[in-house]
Every structure is written in structure tokens, then in C-alpha cells.
Design a protein around this motif. Structure first.
Motif, short mmCIF file in Angstrom:
data_model
loop_
_atom_site.label_atom_id
_atom_site.label_comp_id
_atom_site.label_asym_id
_atom_site.label_seq_id
_atom_site.Cartn_x
_atom_site.Cartn_y
_atom_site.Cartn_z
N SER A 152 0.83 -1.18 0.00
CA SER A 152 0.00 0.00 0.00
C SER A 152 0.88 1.25 0.00
N GLY A 153 2.00 1.22 0.71
CA GLY A 153 2.94 2.34 0.71
C GLY A 153 3.59 2.49 -0.65
N VAL A 154 3.82 1.35 -1.30
CA VAL A 154 4.43 1.38 -2.64
C VAL A 154 3.42 1.96 -3.62
N LEU A 155 2.16 1.56 -3.46
CA LEU A 155 1.10 2.07 -4.34
C LEU A 155 0.97 3.58 -4.20
N LYS A 156 0.99 4.07 -2.97
CA LYS A 156 0.90 5.50 -2.74
C LYS A 156 2.11 6.22 -3.34
N ALA A 157 3.28 5.62 -3.23
CA ALA A 157 4.49 6.22 -3.79
C ALA A 157 4.36 6.29 -5.31
N ARG A 158 3.84 5.19 -5.90
CA ARG A 158 3.65 5.20 -7.37
C ARG A 158 2.65 6.29 -7.77
N GLN A 159 1.56 6.38 -7.04
CA GLN A 159 0.55 7.40 -7.35
C GLN A 159 1.14 8.81 -7.21
N LEU A 160 1.95 8.96 -6.18
CA LEU A 160 2.60 10.24 -5.96
C LEU A 160 3.55 10.57 -7.12
N VAL A 161 4.32 9.58 -7.57
CA VAL A 161 5.25 9.78 -8.69
C VAL A 161 4.45 10.09 -9.96
N GLN A 162 3.36 9.35 -10.17
CA GLN A 162 2.52 9.61 -11.35
C GLN A 162 1.91 11.01 -11.29
N GLY A 163 1.46 11.41 -10.11
CA GLY A 163 0.90 12.73 -9.94
C GLY A 163 1.93 13.82 -10.24
N LEU A 164 3.15 13.61 -9.75
CA LEU A 164 4.23 14.56 -10.03
C LEU A 164 4.54 14.60 -11.53
N ALA A 165 4.54 13.43 -12.16
CA ALA A 165 4.82 13.36 -13.60
C ALA A 165 3.73 14.11 -14.37
N GLU A 166 2.48 13.94 -13.96
CA GLU A 166 1.38 14.64 -14.62
C GLU A 166 1.50 16.16 -14.43
N LEU A 167 1.87 16.58 -13.22
CA LEU A 167 2.07 18.01 -12.96
C LEU A 167 3.17 18.57 -13.86
N GLN A 168 4.25 17.78 -14.00
CA GLN A 168 5.35 18.23 -14.84
C GLN A 168 4.89 18.32 -16.29
N ARG A 169 4.12 17.30 -16.75
CA ARG A 169 3.60 17.34 -18.13
C ARG A 169 2.67 18.53 -18.31
N ASP A 170 1.81 18.79 -17.32
CA ASP A 170 0.90 19.93 -17.39
C ASP A 170 1.70 21.24 -17.46
#
Length: 111
Positions: free
Chosen positions: A1-19
Motif C-alpha cells: 500500500s505504501g508502494v502504491l501511494k508512492a507510485r501514485q505520488l510519482v505519477q501525480g508529479l509526472a502529470e504536474l510536470q507534463r501539465d
């Protein structure tokens, strides 16, 4: 679950960077479009000035042609008047000569 949250956080950061990159790209496109519009306005202005200069040049050429024709006509008139003057001077000399002869003849007859 901690890994999943970390992945979601990384994906969220990647999306912010793309935006953010998309936003930068859109701003760059908008700036390029403004520059193109500005260059286009300047080109239209230059074309209008060019057309104005072409019209002015055509008018000047037309005026110049008329003036050259006027000069030619006046030169012809001056030539004609000069010839008339020379003819009139010859006739005057001839008339003066006849007058002098007539005067001399009448003086001889009177004496």
C-alpha cells in the motif's frame, strides 16, 4: 500500500510536470503567434507604403513626360520665332536699304 501511494505520488508529479510543460509550450505558441501577427501587420504596412510609392512614381513619370513634351513644343516655338526674327531683320535691312536709295534718289532729283 505504501508502494502504491508512492507510485501514485510519482505519477501525480509526472502529470504536474507534463501539465507545466504543456502550459509552457502553449505560452510559447501564443508568443510565437503574437510575433507572427506583428510581423504580418508590419508586412501589410510595408506593402501599403510600397503601393503608395509606386503610385507616386507613376504620377511623377507622367508629369515628367508632360513637361518634356511641353519643353519640346516650346523649343519648336522658339525655333520658329527665331527664324521669323531673322527673316524680319533681313526684310528690315532690305527696307532700310530701299528707303536710303529712295531718299538718295529724291535728293538727287531735287537738286
Amino acid at each position: 500500500s505504501g508502494v502504491l501511494k508512492a507510485r501514485q505520488l510519482v505519477q501525480g508529479l509526472a502529470e504536474l510536470q507534463r501539465d507545466e510543460e504543456s502550459s509552457d509550450f502553449l505560452r510559447s505558441l501564443e508568443e510565437s503567434q503574437r510575433r507572427c501577427e506583428s510581423v504580418n501587420r508590419e508586412m501589410v504596412r510595408q506593402v501599403q507604403k510600397h503601393e503608395e510609392l509606386v503610385r507616386a512614381l507613376a504620377a511623377l513619370k507622367d508629369t515628367n513626360r508632360r513637361l518634356v513634351e511641353q519643353i519640346r513644343i516650346q523649343s519648336d516655338e522658339i525655333e520658329t520665332i527665331s527664324q521669323q526674327k531673322a527673316t524680319d531683320e533681313q526684310r528690315l535691312l532690305l527696307a532700310n536699304s530701299r528707303h536710303d536709295q529712295d531718299f538718295s534718289s529724291s535728293r538727287l532729283e531735287a537738286s
